[in-house]
Write a protein that holds these residues in place. Sequence first.
Motif, PDB file in Angstrom:
ATOM      1  N   ILE A 131       0.807  -1.220   0.000  1.00 17.02           N
ATOM      2  CA  ILE A 131       0.000   0.000   0.000  1.00 17.02           C
ATOM      3  C   ILE A 131       0.839   1.269   0.000  1.00 17.02           C
ATOM      4  CG2 ILE A 131      -2.011  -1.038   1.095  1.00 17.02           C
ATOM      5  CD1 ILE A 131      -0.972   0.224   3.740  1.00 17.02           C
ATOM      6  N   TYR A 132       2.150   1.163   0.052  1.00 20.36           N
ATOM      7  CA  TYR A 132       2.941   2.397   0.145  1.00 20.36           C
ATOM      8  C   TYR A 132       3.387   2.884  -1.227  1.00 20.36           C
ATOM      9  CZ  TYR A 132       2.459   1.434   5.035  1.00 20.36           C
ATOM     10  OH  TYR A 132       1.916   1.197   6.262  1.00 20.36           O
ATOM     11  N   ASP A 133       4.686   3.118  -1.407  1.00 23.52           N
ATOM     12  CA  ASP A 133       5.118   3.774  -2.650  1.00 23.52           C
ATOM     13  C   ASP A 133       5.098   2.864  -3.879  1.00 23.52           C
ATOM     14  OD1 ASP A 133       5.384   6.024  -1.272  1.00 23.52           O
ATOM     15  OD2 ASP A 133       7.573   6.052  -1.194  1.00 23.52           O
ATOM     16  N   GLY A 134       5.235   1.558  -3.641  1.00 21.20           N
ATOM     17  CA  GLY A 134       5.343   0.609  -4.755  1.00 21.20           C
ATOM     18  C   GLY A 134       4.267   0.783  -5.807  1.00 21.20           C
ATOM     19  N   PRO A 135       2.987   0.642  -5.436  1.00 21.70           N
ATOM     20  CA  PRO A 135       1.938   0.725  -6.457  1.00 21.70           C
ATOM     21  C   PRO A 135       1.865   2.095  -7.120  1.00 21.70           C
ATOM     22  CG  PRO A 135       0.999   0.716  -4.255  1.00 21.70           C
ATOM     23  CD  PRO A 135       2.443   0.377  -4.096  1.00 21.70           C
TER      24      PRO A 135
END
Lengths: 301, 304
Positions: free
Chosen positions: B167-171
């Motif tokens: 849910i953080y920067d990845g997506p």
Amino acid sequence: MTDHLQQTPEVKERFAQIYEREAILEVQHLGKRYVTAKGETEALRDINFRVHRRELVCVIGPSGCGKSTLIRILAGLESLSSGAVLVDGKPVSGPGRDRGMVFQGYSLFPWLTVKGNVMFGPEMSGHPHNIADGMARQWLELVGLTKFADAYPHELSGGMRQRVAIARALVNEPRILLMDEPFGALDAQTRAKMQSHLLDIWKNLDITILFITHDLDEAIYLADRILVLKAHPGEVQELIEVPVPRPRTPGQSMTAEFRATRAHLESLIHPPEVEAGTPEEAAVLGQSHMIRFTNVTDNVE
Amino acid sequence: MIARKLGSFLLPLLVWSLVSYLPFIWHPKVQVEAPGGVDYFLPGMLVDREEFAQQSADMRQQGLALPTGVPANPIYLPAPHQVAKALYTAFTTEPEQKDAPWLHESLWQSIQIILWGFLLSSAIGVPLGIVCGTYQSVGRLSEPFIEFFRYLPAPAFGALAVAVLGIYDGPKIAIIVIGTFFQQVLIIANTTRKLEATLIEAARTLGTRGVRLITRVVLPGILPDLYRDQRILLGWAWTYLIVAELIGTSSGITFFITQQARYQHFENVYAAMLIIGVIGFGSDLLLGRLGHFLFPWDRTRDRT
């Protein structure tokens, strides 16, 4: 009226000498067919000729006769469909350093300076930077562009660009220099200068030149022999020995030999009976009524 | 040159100022100063002009005190000076909610997302585009699929990206990559194809072959155009930012904007949007300048 076949003893002697030299380029039964959407077209059919060492041969012919295709095949940029091209007796397959090429559109590398362009060939053949640099300087001096070594191609005039292109091709020390209408884009004065410049270079180097042009005077002024092609399909029509003695000067264009040769070439390339081309074309050309956008009383003639 | 560019900003600013400061242009609302006899009016409240006139007429009829007020624009159109003030305070005063990020922290977060997304996309997209443009066979093999894929809207991959990347920067980075990459390959392949064929032929007659045709001829030949493409694509990446940042935990400048809009601090919303514009425009201006310096041979320079 002098015939183009009449040669003075000196000219005859010169041609005898040329033919004694070894053949650098030999074209045997060369044919080229394209497969296009409309079907197969034959661009070149059974071309045969040989060019001797230090000879300057011009190729002329009507548009569509395949002169550009011929020189591109010789350069190895296009494949041939039949026959063979031999340089120094070895068959050609793909581009090589033994054949330098000068294109009509200069095709200098715009991101390299003038010197960088000339150094490109030596660097590709693995010469270290300082050697390539020295070679480039030497050839730029030969074409008289030392002062512009660090300029970019877009800062040069057309004639200067073509001199860079010649230096870039010659620095590789090719056996034969292929030139595809190299002066076609230049204005008349620059072209005349470039022609005598090319003759100077050719005189001073061990280089054989095959030169494509559509300018008959240029061909006669430069060439030892002129290869005349005819169109659809491209075939050798004649291989003419130019009877104009060397050294050539622009003043020779008024001599009898020059004019006879020119008249002969003219008759080969623009035969009077096919002047009008296809019947439809003839119909269009034959129409006498022309649309006038001016007042009739303003007749300029 | 800069002055001329800034000049084109003057007209929109003038229109905005006229609408904001001249009470007879638009101003569909009335800001109540004294409620008079109207029991539900409060000082500072915005009411419709018709409503205000109706209430004034009623009060006059009933002989009660008349309400007073000044013409005003709706809350969603703050005046230039309010936005300017918001811009200033956003950087100088602490956020109202504790643990809420400062504006510059939100911005930095966003810029990082953009840069990572763009770098990842370019790392694969630029080489692939050049290869597709140079070798017909590779282009024919890969471009139809890429062409198909670029029509899939990047935001549609949001849920999938969260499932795969957390849910953080990845997506968020993934959305930027998906939004940029496919366009990038096609645009750069096209730019590569436009390189003059005789340059490659000239190089071949000079003894160049194989990989060196790409590194010594194709790449330098298209470099100025490639650089221009990348500038346009970077702007493209910015447009995916807002969507990307809504995925998973809302973050960055988008979090700031949605939060401020929720509290009806529209001057802050405008301030944040303005900053995005300034960063995008400013960086492009800077990159354009850099391009002039990097490619002195380039003839098709941007007119400045």
